[in-house]
Scaffold this motif. Structure first.
Motif, PDB file in Angstrom:
ATOM      1  N   PRO A 244       0.902  -1.408   0.017  1.00  0.00           N
ATOM      2  CA  PRO A 244       0.058   0.064  -0.132  1.00  0.00           C
ATOM      3  C   PRO A 244       0.908   1.348   0.072  1.00  0.00           C
ATOM      4  N   TYR A 245       1.934   1.215   0.710  1.00  0.00           N
ATOM      5  CA  TYR A 245       2.802   2.323   0.555  1.00  0.00           C
ATOM      6  C   TYR A 245       3.248   2.746  -0.598  1.00  0.00           C
ATOM      7  N   PHE A 246       3.986   1.793  -1.561  1.00  0.00           N
ATOM      8  CA  PHE A 246       4.402   2.210  -2.956  1.00  0.00           C
ATOM      9  C   PHE A 246       3.232   2.542  -3.892  1.00  0.00           C
ATOM     10  N   ALA A 247       1.914   2.062  -3.655  1.00  0.00           N
ATOM     11  CA  ALA A 247       0.773   2.397  -4.442  1.00  0.00           C
ATOM     12  C   ALA A 247       0.162   3.836  -4.173  1.00  0.00           C
ATOM     13  N   ALA A 248       0.485   4.337  -2.891  1.00  0.00           N
ATOM     14  CA  ALA A 248      -0.093   5.406  -2.353  1.00  0.00           C
ATOM     15  C   ALA A 248       0.925   6.473  -2.751  1.00  0.00           C
ATOM     16  N   VAL A 249       2.399   6.197  -2.755  1.00  0.00           N
ATOM     17  CA  VAL A 249       2.942   7.463  -3.362  1.00  0.00           C
ATOM     18  C   VAL A 249       3.050   7.353  -5.002  1.00  0.00           C
ATOM     19  N   ARG A 250       2.865   6.255  -5.773  1.00  0.00           N
ATOM     20  CA  ARG A 250       2.541   6.398  -7.011  1.00  0.00           C
ATOM     21  C   ARG A 250       1.475   7.256  -7.263  1.00  0.00           C
ATOM     22  N   ARG A 251       0.292   6.869  -6.626  1.00  0.00           N
ATOM     23  CA  ARG A 251      -0.829   7.610  -6.967  1.00  0.00           C
ATOM     24  C   ARG A 251      -0.712   9.119  -6.479  1.00  0.00           C
TER      25      ARG A 251
END
Ligand SMILES: NC(=O)c1ccc[n+]([C@@H]2O[C@H](COP(=O)([O-])OP(=O)(O)OC[C@H]3O[C@@H](n4cnc5c(N)ncnc54)[C@H](OP(=O)(O)O)[C@@H]3O)[C@@H](O)[C@H]2O)c1
Length: 255
Positions: A244-251
């Motif tokens: 979820p961290y990587f996904a949130a940063v990409r978003r």
């Protein structure tokens, strides 16, 4: 968590990286509160301008990557004032870098200025603080040190190292009565961020940053982070599992 610094009158404060930006604004604020301020950075002209506008302040130009120069400056201060009440490491450099444009020289320069320079300062002032069993050392890191971020290949790891260094120093030195703090600003409008092409959320002025930092020392905080509307969000992201961290940063960055 640290001894509170409530009365600044006559406090001997050495700020390294104080010719511009956050360091300069903090030096100016402490001078206004009655501290004896010593400012260091590479540019003698900028330091002289600071001294000209702040009666009684002292300039000690140096390059933090020069180990001997940092030692000489520390000795000069202790010879003159016989003590050190607060030492602040604000020297820093920043260039955005992605893995697709990796530049070893730039990465090593970040390491030298942002991290090794702090070790040089530590080597110079630790014996004084330990002799005194008092005083405070504050390291200016960044929220970019919390976790990996895009464009932060050269900068982020050096700031993560500084946070870890401060935590470790705290465990060793707090029982000796020595204050240790780490300052983690969000975006501040300074020469360091002037080249950023992207919109910087919750951008604040160096004077606002200085107010937050001085308040943090007065309250005895270990971590001084601001502005909260930005840093609390990053702290929440810090708690996430990697997926979820990587996904949130990409978003949120689109990178
Ligand atoms: N601005 C932000 O948004 C932000 C956010 C988080 C953290 N920070 C951190 O806050 C600190 C201050 O940055 P700032 O934004 O105020 O930037 P700044 O205005 O560019 O200040 C950097 C300071 O470091 C000094 N410096 C750079 N290299 C040096 C060297 N080799 N030896 C001695 N001094 C050196 C600079 O002076 P000379 O060039 O004259 O040497 C200057 O006084 C940095 O550690 C930065 O990483 C900034």
């Amino acid at each position: 968590m640290n001894p509170r610094i409530e009365n600044w009158t006559g406090q001997v404060v050495w700020l390294v990286g104080a010719s511009t930006g956050i360091g300069r604004a903090t030096a100016s604020r402490l001078h206004g509160l009655g501290a004896q301020v010593i400012v260091s950075a590479r540019s003698p002209a900028a330091l002289d301008t600071f001294v000209a506008g702040h009666a009684g302040a002292q300039a000690l130009p140096l390059d933090v990557t020069d180990r001997a120069a940092v030692q000489v400056a520390a000795h000069e201060i202790v010879d003159r004032h016989a003590r050190l009440d607060l030492v602040v490491y604000c020297a820093g450099t920043y260039r955005s870098m992605r893995a697709t444009e990796f530049d070893l020289d730039v990465a090593l320069q970040h390491q030298q200025v942002n991290y090794v320079g702090a070790l040089h300062l530590l080597d110079a002032v630790l014996p004084v603080l330990l002799r005194q069993n008092a005083g405070h050392l504050s390291l200016v890191s960044s929220v970019a040190g919390y976790r990996g971020l895009p464009q932060s290949l050269a900068y982020g790891p050096t700031k993560a190292a500084l946070i870890n260094l401060a935590e470790t120093l705290y465990l060793d030195l707090q029982p000796r009565g020595i204050g240790i703090s780490v300052v983690n600003p969000g975006f501040v409008e300074t020469p360091l961020t002037a080249g950023n092409a992207f919109r910087m959320p919750a951008l604040i002025t160096p004077e606002e940053a200085a107010r937050e930092i001085v308040r943090g020392w007065q309250r005895g905080h270990f971590e001084i982070h601001f502005p909260k509307r930005f840093t609390l969000w990053l702290k929440a992201l810090r708690m996430l599992a990697y997926g979820p961290y990587f996904a949130a940063v990409r978003r949120s960055t689109g990178l």
